[in-house]
Design a protein around this motif. Structure first.
Motif, short mmCIF file in Angstrom:
data_model
loop_
_atom_site.label_atom_id
_atom_site.label_comp_id
_atom_site.label_asym_id
_atom_site.label_seq_id
_atom_site.Cartn_x
_atom_site.Cartn_y
_atom_site.Cartn_z
N LEU A 55 51.65 50.76 32.71
CA LEU A 55 50.51 50.86 33.54
C LEU A 55 50.16 52.37 34.15
O LEU A 55 49.32 53.03 34.40
N TRP A 56 51.25 52.64 34.64
CA TRP A 56 51.35 54.06 35.57
C TRP A 56 51.41 55.13 34.42
O TRP A 56 50.61 56.25 34.74
N ARG A 57 51.84 55.04 33.33
CA ARG A 57 51.62 56.11 32.27
C ARG A 57 50.50 56.34 31.80
O ARG A 57 49.83 57.15 31.39
N PHE A 58 49.65 55.15 31.46
CA PHE A 58 48.26 55.15 31.06
C PHE A 58 47.15 54.80 32.05
O PHE A 58 46.12 54.27 31.64
N ARG A 59 47.55 55.36 33.16
CA ARG A 59 46.51 54.84 34.43
C ARG A 59 45.11 55.54 34.22
O ARG A 59 44.07 54.90 34.65
N ALA A 63 41.14 53.39 33.94
CA ALA A 63 40.67 53.34 34.96
C ALA A 63 39.58 52.48 35.11
O ALA A 63 39.61 51.79 36.28
N PRO A 64 38.66 52.16 34.09
CA PRO A 64 37.56 51.11 34.22
C PRO A 64 38.27 49.72 34.64
O PRO A 64 37.56 48.94 35.32
N THR A 65 39.48 49.42 33.88
CA THR A 65 39.90 48.04 34.23
C THR A 65 40.44 47.93 35.28
O THR A 65 40.19 47.04 36.09
N GLY A 66 40.92 48.95 36.16
CA GLY A 66 41.43 48.97 37.50
C GLY A 66 40.12 48.60 38.45
O GLY A 66 40.05 48.01 39.55
N HIS A 67 38.97 49.38 38.16
CA HIS A 67 38.05 49.19 39.01
C HIS A 67 37.38 48.04 38.66
O HIS A 67 36.77 47.23 39.99
N ALA A 68 37.06 47.34 37.62
CA ALA A 68 36.73 46.05 37.46
C ALA A 68 37.52 45.00 38.33
O ALA A 68 36.88 44.13 38.80
#
Length: 166
Positions: A55-59, A63-68
């Motif tokens: 998750l950290w490598r492909f952060r 980004a949209p998944t984290g925002h959602a």
């Protein structure tokens, strides 16, 4: 047992391995060296560590998944604590349409610029509208969870293509 190697009333908690090094004889300038061997981590810890590193490598790509997920959590908290916050968020859902009208009046866009503006205004209106409805009725009420999931899929797919051109 010699008084040099016997423990002197020092208790340790379970799970902590303590190695006692007795006082050294001879020269006092030589410090003892210590080799620390960590315990073997569990399979669950290894799996969570691998997941966290990926998750950290492909952060940036996620980004949209984290925002959602953040929007879902905020909507849940707002619905639980203050359902009336939906009344405050509803006018915010109209703001992107007003922005588009104002921007088109001040600096008229044509072609690709107009398509980007319309796309951004529609996406922001849908996102703010979903947030207002989710804060009022709950994020899992009726079709709101399917709308959230479809918005997440569309945003993530679009982001994978758009971020390469930025």
């Amino acid at each position: 047992m010699s008084s040099r190697t016997r423990a002197r009333g020092v208790k340790t908690t379970a799970g902590i391995h303590t190695v006692r090094i007795p006082r050294q004889r001879g020269r006092r300038s030589h410090e003892p060296f210590i080799v620390v061997v960590p315990e073997q981590p569990s399979l669950t810890r290894e799996a969570f560590g691998f997941l966290g590193r990926m998750l950290w490598r492909f952060r940036q790509a996620l980004a949209p998944t984290g925002h959602a997920v953040l929007a879902l959590a905020v909507a849940s908290i707002l619905h639980t604590i203050a359902w009336w916050s939906a009344l405050l968020l509803a006018p915010v859902a109209v703001a992107p349409v007003l922005w588009l009208g104002f921007l088109q009046r001040r600096r008229p866009g044509r072609g690709g610029a107009l398509r980007w503006r319309i796309t951004a205004a529609v996406a922001a209106t849908l996102a703010f509208g979903w947030m207002a409805f989710a804060a009022g009725f709950g994020p899992f009420a009726g079709p709101l969870e399917q709308i959230w999931l479809m918005g997440l899929i569309v945003a993530q797919a679009a982001w994978l293509f758009v971020r390469r051109s930025l």
